[in-house]
Design an enzyme around this catalytic site. Structure first.
Site, short mmCIF file in Angstrom:
data_model
loop_
_atom_site.label_atom_id
_atom_site.label_comp_id
_atom_site.label_asym_id
_atom_site.label_seq_id
_atom_site.Cartn_x
_atom_site.Cartn_y
_atom_site.Cartn_z
N LYS A 36 43.93 -58.81 -64.06
CA LYS A 36 43.95 -57.47 -63.16
C LYS A 36 42.89 -56.50 -63.67
O LYS A 36 42.50 -55.74 -62.62
CB LYS A 36 45.29 -56.73 -63.60
CG LYS A 36 46.71 -57.35 -63.76
CD LYS A 36 46.95 -57.76 -62.13
CE LYS A 36 48.73 -58.37 -61.85
NZ LYS A 36 48.73 -59.73 -62.39
C1 LIG Z 1 49.49 -60.54 -62.17
C2 LIG Z 1 49.43 -62.06 -63.02
C3 LIG Z 1 49.72 -63.38 -62.45
C4 LIG Z 1 49.92 -63.21 -60.90
O1 LIG Z 1 49.21 -62.93 -59.97
P1 LIG Z 1 49.03 -62.88 -58.49
O2 LIG Z 1 48.14 -62.03 -58.00
O3 LIG Z 1 50.61 -61.94 -58.46
O4 LIG Z 1 49.59 -64.07 -57.88
C5 LIG Z 1 49.55 -64.26 -63.39
N1 LIG Z 1 49.20 -64.23 -64.37
C6 LIG Z 1 49.03 -63.10 -65.07
C7 LIG Z 1 48.68 -63.15 -66.48
C8 LIG Z 1 48.98 -61.65 -64.31
O5 LIG Z 1 48.99 -60.74 -64.97
#
Ligand SMILES: *Cc1c(COP(=O)(O)O)cnc(C)c1O
Length: 492
Positions: free
Chosen positions: A129
């Site tokens: 993120k």
């Molecule tokens: C947000 C997240 C995901 C999923 O990603 P999306 O964009 O919602 O498909 C997978 N792994 C981690 C560690 C995340 O923080």
């Protein structure tokens, strides 16, 4: 979608990019408007009016660029010179990635057995993120300081988004951020990453409910248009276009690292929740990069089912798994993927989404499902048991630790290896978070570990948060807080 003859900043100093909604009733928006929009007024999601294409020769000439250099090539394809001049954009990108702990930003580990892992967790909060949100955290104040305007950002989080958004905007003058987290439902470390940030512009609430429960007061708050306007409310959840845009960079980077000669398909395995990450990959492919994808999910398998059967149906409940960031009910970005795969058939998308919103279930036309199956070559559902065994296997075989989310993708690789040991496919697995955040999963997988010093530091830090208890009126508390923020600010 009309093809974009490549006009970029290089050829045309008046280059501009406009945005529209997947449902077609909103068009001609600037990047700045897209940045501050969650859902468009017609209920759709924001996308560029034309997806820029990268010329094959140009792509190849980028093979030796660093991540940050590459970002400086890609991001300007989506943002007009009229909105952010090149030198400002370059500063924004430098600043965004300055807090990453490694200069490569997203280094690739090449382990035996063809196991290639791209680590997207070297940002301030140890999840992917950070790649997008640290840029968003620079874009927002760029525009706000020009306009001398203050914004209140509300974020509901199930774990990683909240801390990443807080780190992206902490201490900034033009933004206050209010975060609602589901008490006891994210990992203890994720919670501490949010509650230990002591800054005047950061306001954290621990809500006595699930992440779906805490979405309710946020939605209600945004539904009050007068309130939203008066207090300049905004959200930076996973439907935000700017996040999707920035994430295209790591796919193109992965491609060039795996195949600098640009003559092969590279398969990227993506641990998937709400489809935000993989949507960026699909857009990168649309830009002309030879990528294909594998969608790895937990037992919350809405996405895998939709791809395999063409039936897009909301799950009746969420199963708690070892990979909480992937435990979702509705993968919101599906709408964007349909848009891209149908060449921008807004009418059809509106029809499908209207049916889905009314009934929680829609059958996708065969052509879309077939197109989707071409782009997402395979899907994989990992149970908690598979996650545990995979974490243990990479540790035992290579002394390499993967987080439970990443394990879903690695498990797919191991499955393929067993099916076809001679396979020579160029495959890369995205590591979405660092294992240091998920001690519970390590324990569950019976892997001995010592706590990372960065984590120990969190446990020793002072915390600040307020509780929203079952009996409280959450909407009222949220609105009071925002009024309070604006009152105190104008006093100064
Ligand atoms: C947000 C997240 C995901 C999923 O990603 P999306 O964009 O919602 O498909 C997978 N792994 C981690 C560690 C995340 O923080």
């Amino acid at each position: 979608m009309t093809e974009c003859t490549i006009t970029t900043r290089k050829e045309d100093s008046t280059f501009t990019m406009k945005y529209k909604s997947t449902r077609g009733d909103v068009t001609g928006r600037t990047f700045e408007e897209a940045l501050f929009t969650g859902y468009a007024a017609d209920g759709g999601l924001i996308l560029p009016e034309t997806i820029p294409k990268i010329d094959a020769k140009e792509l190849k000439s980028w093979a030796k660029l660093s991540y940050v250099e590459l970002a400086k090539k890609i991001v300007p394809l989506f943002v007009g010179e009229d909105e952010i001049p090149t030198s400002d954009l370059s500063d924004i990108i430098d600043k965004a990635f300055s807090r990453f702990s490694v200069p490569e930003v997203s280094p690739i580990k090449r382990l035996p057995d063809g196991l290639n892992v791209m680590e997207l967790f070297h940002g301030p909060t140890w999840s992917f993120k950070d790649l997008a949100l640290s840029c968003v955290g620079q874009f927002i104040p760029y525009f706000l300081s020009k306009r001398k305007k203050h914004f209140n950002i509300i974020v509901g989080t199930s774990g990683d988004t909240g801390s990443s958004a807080i780190e992206a905007v902490r201490g900034q003058k033009w933004i206050d951020i209010v975060v609602l987290l589901p008490k006891g439902r994210c990992s203890q470390i994720q919670e501490l990453q949010m509650t230990t940030v002591i800054e005047d512009n950061v306001h954290v609430y621990r809500v006595d409910g699930s992440s779906d429960d805490l979405d309710a007061p946020i939605k209600l708050c945004f539904r009050d248009n007068t309130f939203t306007k008066r207090h300049n409310l905004s959200s930076i959840n996973s439907i935000n276009w700017a996040r999707i845009m920035v994430q295209t960079v790591h796919y193109i980077y992965a491609y060039l690292q795996m195949c600098p000669s640009c003559d092969k398909i590279v398969q990227v395995v993506v641990p998937t929740g709400a489809l935000g990450n993989i949507t960026s990959g699909i857009i990168a492919r649309e830009m002309g990069v030879q990528l294909e994808f594998v969608c790895a999910v937990t037992q919350n398998d809405v996405v895998a089912r939709t791809i395999q059967t063409g039936n897009y149906a909301i799950a009746d409940h969420v199963i708690e798994t070892l990979a909480p960031a992937m435990d979702i009910q509705i993968p919101y970005n599906m709408e964007r993927i349909w848009y891209v795969l149908t060449g921008g058939d807004c009418k059809l998308i509106k029809k499908l989404m209207t049916e889905f919103e009314e009934t929680g279930n829609v059958m996708v036309p065969k052509e879309i499902t077939e197109a989707l199956q071409k782009v997402v070559a395979d899907t994989f559902v990992a149970t908690d048991d598979v996650i545990r065994r995979t974490m243990k296997r990479t540790w035992d075989a290579h002394e390499y630790l993967v987080c439970p989310h990443t394990a879903t993708g690695v498990a797919y690789h191991y499955q393929q290896l067993q099916k076809n040991p001679e396979e020579k496919k160029a495959r890369i697995i995205i590591a979405t978070a660092s294992v240091i955040k998920f001690e519970e999963a390590l324990q569950s997988a019976a892997i001995p570990f010592t706590r990372d010093p960065r984590v120990s530091k969190l446990f020793e830090s002072k915390q600040r948060y307020k509780d929203m208890k079952k009996e409280d009126n959450w909407l009222e508390m949220l609105q009071d807080k925002i009024e309070d923020i604006d009152r105190n600010r104008t006093k100064e």
